[in-house]
Design an enzyme around this catalytic site. Structure first.
Site, PDB file in Angstrom:
ATOM      1  N   ARG A  53     -32.579  52.252 -58.459  1.00 44.84           N
ATOM      2  CA  ARG A  53     -32.686  51.267 -59.982  1.00 44.84           C
ATOM      3  C   ARG A  53     -31.683  51.994 -60.700  1.00 44.84           C
ATOM      4  NH1 ARG A  53     -38.186  50.148 -61.590  1.00 44.84           N
ATOM      5  NH2 ARG A  53     -38.315  52.283 -62.055  1.00 44.84           N
ATOM      6  N   LYS A 117     -41.947  62.395 -53.499  1.00 45.46           N
ATOM      7  CA  LYS A 117     -41.083  60.921 -52.902  1.00 45.46           C
ATOM      8  C   LYS A 117     -40.628  61.162 -51.558  1.00 45.46           C
ATOM      9  CE  LYS A 117     -38.638  58.710 -56.165  1.00 45.46           C
ATOM     10  NZ  LYS A 117     -37.749  58.024 -56.607  1.00 45.46           N
ATOM     11  N   ARG A 251     -44.318  58.075 -65.460  1.00 43.81           N
ATOM     12  CA  ARG A 251     -44.601  59.382 -65.276  1.00 43.81           C
ATOM     13  C   ARG A 251     -45.795  59.854 -65.268  1.00 43.81           C
ATOM     14  NH1 ARG A 251     -40.201  59.012 -63.698  1.00 43.81           N
ATOM     15  NH2 ARG A 251     -37.968  59.934 -64.254  1.00 43.81           N
TER      16      ARG A 251
END
Ligand code: ATP
Length: 255
Positions: A53, A117, A251
């Protein structure tokens, strides 16, 4: 990888293409969106300019990851596609669980394994010439993570060596089948059909988080899951607020 084997094993009507190398599978499908005849999967064995993104990069090493995009046409207004990245996360989590790998979801578009991730989702859209919207759903998934690549990414990331041992066509077909089923369901029922499943997979439920916009904090609060349109529910000092995905980042405020 073999396009025919992926298409056949997926049991879907999606047209499958495999290329040895390209810059970005999302860019390639977006450039062709006006000429696509139906849902199309483009798999790159090696993606050299993967996108995240807001102009960020998705890095991958050939043979150690899956990088692919699925173009799917929706006859829904654009604002109803807001929950699509989250529905895609639910579909990926379901397919991975069936392969024996448990993952969790981070709002809005990440798949986490053991807190880091494992996969990212980037959806880009384009108006279709005869009406409707093409959504190009790009996915990068780490299978193995070489040290050198993790250093370049500059943060702790996850891999799934268990999946790396699987037949790649079989794995890709399982992901495609799950995605196609989810996109069909999304088209008819919207994100509301996925919100309970998303909340069960939510990695940061009840945890203190910050919403960042370009590095500056917009809100602090406790992450309370998502609503039926895919907005994040955040319990702040002033009460519960909802946050639209847009380009904001989430976050955790824990160490
Ligand atoms: P964030 O995770 O920072 O909130 P995001 O969800 O918007 O951002 P994306 O834009 O979807 O992240 O993905 C790009 C980011 O993912 C990069 O900035 C980089 O930190 C990270 N990244 C890049 N390649 C990989 C990879 N192979 N595995 C895991 N993370 C990666």
């Amino acid at each position: 990888m073999n396009a025919g084997a992926i298409a056949q094993r997926s049991g879907t009507q999606v047209a499958v293409e495999v290329v040895a190398e390209t810059g970005s599978t999302n860019a390639d499908l977006l450039a062709r969106a006006s000429t696509l005849e139906g849902p199309t999967l483009l798999v790159a064995e090696h993606q050299t300019a993967g996108r995240g993104r807001a102009g960020r990069s998705w890095l991958s090493a050939p043979g150690d990851s899956l990088t692919f995009s699925l173009a799917w046409k929706f006859d829904l207004p654009l604002q109803q596609l807001a929950g699509l990245p989250l529905a895609v996360g639910v579909a990926l989590a379901g397919a991975l669980a069936a392969c024996g790998v448990q993952v969790q979801l981070k709002w809005p578009n990440d798949v986490l394994k053991d807190g880091s991730k494992l996969a990212g989702v980037l959806i880009e859209t384009q108006a279709a010439p005869g009406g409707g919207i093409w959504a190009v759903i790009g996915i990068g998934m780490n299978l193995r993570m070489p040290d050198e690549l993790e250093e370049r990414i500059g943060r702790s990331v996850a891999a799934a060596p268990w999946l790396a041992q699987m037949d790649r066509d079989e794995l890709m077909a399982a992901l495609l089948a799950s995605l196609a089923a989810a996109l069909g369901e999304f088209r008819h029922a919207g994100f509301g059909a996925f919100s309970a499943r998303w909340n069960r997979l939510h990695a940061w439920q009840g945890r203190p988080v910050s919403i960042l916009d370009n590095g500056s904090v917009l809100h602090d609060g406790l992450a309370a899951g998502v609503d039926d349109s895919g907005r994040l529910l955040l319990d702040c000092a002033e009460g519960r607020i909802t946050v639209l995905a847009g380009d904001v980042s989430l976050r955790t405020r824990e160490a």
